[in-house]
Design a protein around this motif. Sequence first.
Motif, short mmCIF file in Angstrom:
data_model
loop_
_atom_site.label_atom_id
_atom_site.label_comp_id
_atom_site.label_asym_id
_atom_site.label_seq_id
_atom_site.Cartn_x
_atom_site.Cartn_y
_atom_site.Cartn_z
N TYR A 147 0.72 -1.13 0.08
CA TYR A 147 0.12 0.02 0.00
C TYR A 147 0.93 1.45 0.04
N ARG A 148 0.38 2.33 -0.43
CA ARG A 148 1.00 3.58 -0.38
C ARG A 148 0.69 4.20 1.24
N PHE A 149 1.47 4.72 1.66
CA PHE A 149 1.43 5.24 2.94
C PHE A 149 1.90 6.35 3.09
N ARG A 150 1.37 6.94 4.23
CA ARG A 150 1.83 8.43 4.80
C ARG A 150 1.71 8.61 6.39
N ILE A 151 2.53 9.49 6.68
CA ILE A 151 2.46 9.67 8.21
C ILE A 151 1.80 11.06 8.23
N LEU A 152 0.58 11.08 9.18
CA LEU A 152 0.05 12.51 9.18
C LEU A 152 -0.45 12.36 10.98
N ASP A 153 -0.18 13.51 11.61
CA ASP A 153 -0.47 13.51 13.07
C ASP A 153 0.15 12.39 13.74
N GLU A 154 1.39 12.01 13.51
CA GLU A 154 1.83 10.87 14.09
C GLU A 154 1.11 9.64 13.78
N LYS A 155 0.15 9.55 13.02
CA LYS A 155 -0.52 8.31 12.74
C LYS A 155 -0.14 7.74 11.32
N LEU A 156 0.00 6.28 11.10
CA LEU A 156 0.30 5.78 9.75
C LEU A 156 -1.09 5.40 9.15
N GLN A 157 -0.88 6.21 8.12
CA GLN A 157 -2.14 6.19 7.31
C GLN A 157 -1.76 5.06 6.02
N ILE A 158 -2.77 4.70 5.37
CA ILE A 158 -2.45 3.86 4.12
C ILE A 158 -3.75 4.29 2.74
N GLU A 159 -3.25 4.30 1.84
CA GLU A 159 -4.49 4.32 0.67
C GLU A 159 -5.17 3.13 0.51
N ALA A 160 -6.19 3.12 1.02
CA ALA A 160 -7.13 1.97 1.19
C ALA A 160 -8.07 1.62 0.25
N GLY A 161 -8.45 2.59 -0.45
CA GLY A 161 -9.66 2.42 -1.37
C GLY A 161 -9.47 1.24 -2.53
N ALA A 162 -8.42 1.13 -2.98
CA ALA A 162 -7.91 0.18 -4.09
C ALA A 162 -6.93 -0.86 -3.47
N THR A 163 -7.52 -1.95 -3.01
CA THR A 163 -6.82 -2.99 -2.30
C THR A 163 -5.96 -3.48 -3.57
N PRO A 164 -4.60 -3.58 -3.37
CA PRO A 164 -3.78 -4.12 -4.35
C PRO A 164 -3.94 -5.59 -4.44
N THR A 165 -4.14 -5.96 -5.50
CA THR A 165 -4.36 -7.48 -5.92
C THR A 165 -3.54 -7.76 -7.11
N PRO A 166 -3.21 -9.18 -7.56
CA PRO A 166 -2.65 -9.67 -8.64
C PRO A 166 -3.46 -9.09 -9.93
N GLY A 167 -4.88 -8.57 -9.89
CA GLY A 167 -5.50 -8.27 -10.85
C GLY A 167 -5.67 -6.82 -11.15
N SER A 168 -5.03 -6.23 -10.27
CA SER A 168 -5.42 -4.67 -10.15
C SER A 168 -4.37 -4.14 -11.56
N SER A 169 -4.82 -2.91 -11.73
CA SER A 169 -4.31 -2.38 -12.96
C SER A 169 -2.82 -1.94 -12.50
N PRO A 170 -1.90 -1.72 -13.41
CA PRO A 170 -0.70 -1.23 -13.41
C PRO A 170 -0.48 -0.34 -12.23
N ALA A 171 -1.58 0.73 -12.52
CA ALA A 171 -1.29 2.05 -11.72
C ALA A 171 -1.54 2.00 -10.29
N SER A 172 -2.46 1.00 -10.14
CA SER A 172 -2.55 0.75 -8.60
C SER A 172 -1.51 -0.21 -7.97
N ALA A 173 -1.21 -1.12 -8.71
CA ALA A 173 -0.22 -1.95 -8.57
C ALA A 173 1.32 -1.72 -8.29
N SER A 174 1.45 -0.58 -9.10
CA SER A 174 2.86 0.01 -9.24
C SER A 174 3.07 0.77 -7.71
#
Length: 190
Positions: A147-174
């Motif tokens: 997952y893409r992640f970031r740290i905001l206000d001392e919390k770990l966040q991930i970009e969770a809308g598009a769960t990475p899977t073998p079938g996901s598009s290159p954009a979300s899998a890269s």
Amino acid sequence: MTVDGGLSRRQMLLKTAMAFNGVVGVLLAVPIVRYILSPVTKVRKPGYDSWVSLGPIDRFPPGETRLATYRHPDAQALDGETADIACWVRHTEGEHFQVFAINCAHLGCPVRWFPQSSLFMCPCHGGAYYADGSRASGPPERGLFEYRFRILDEKLQIEAGATPTPGSSPASASLVNISGSNMTKRPPCA
Ligand code: FES
């Protein structure tokens, strides 16, 4: 023999058949055109680009890999526990993290972390991954998805809308890791 309008029976049948063929052609073309245009016209569901928190970063001590769960941002009330999704968080040092999808890159079974051997192991077909998510052995052709992640206000966040899977598009899998305002491109795990 002619019918009203001066058309012969043969001409009338021909025109009827052509009109029928035209209607069938249009009906068949609609899904094909929609499929071709789908990358452009696709409407993303609400929540697709959502960032969700995995909790305070001190829940993930440096040097350790821990299980975390989050609620899928597109979850509905009736989804129940099926919308609670697990992932593995690896804190290397400082603000450097890796957040792996729990699903094996082969056929999606949930992988487990074994600190004794520093390996992620898949129970289904024996796939194994190193601590950094790269492929170690077995049928998977690549490393774990991240997952893409970031740290905001001392919390770990991930970009969770598009769960990475073998079938996901290159954009979300890269895989790109971002931390705060520092954006660092990472190579794929493969
Ligand atoms: S699903 Fe993991 S090795 Fe096949």
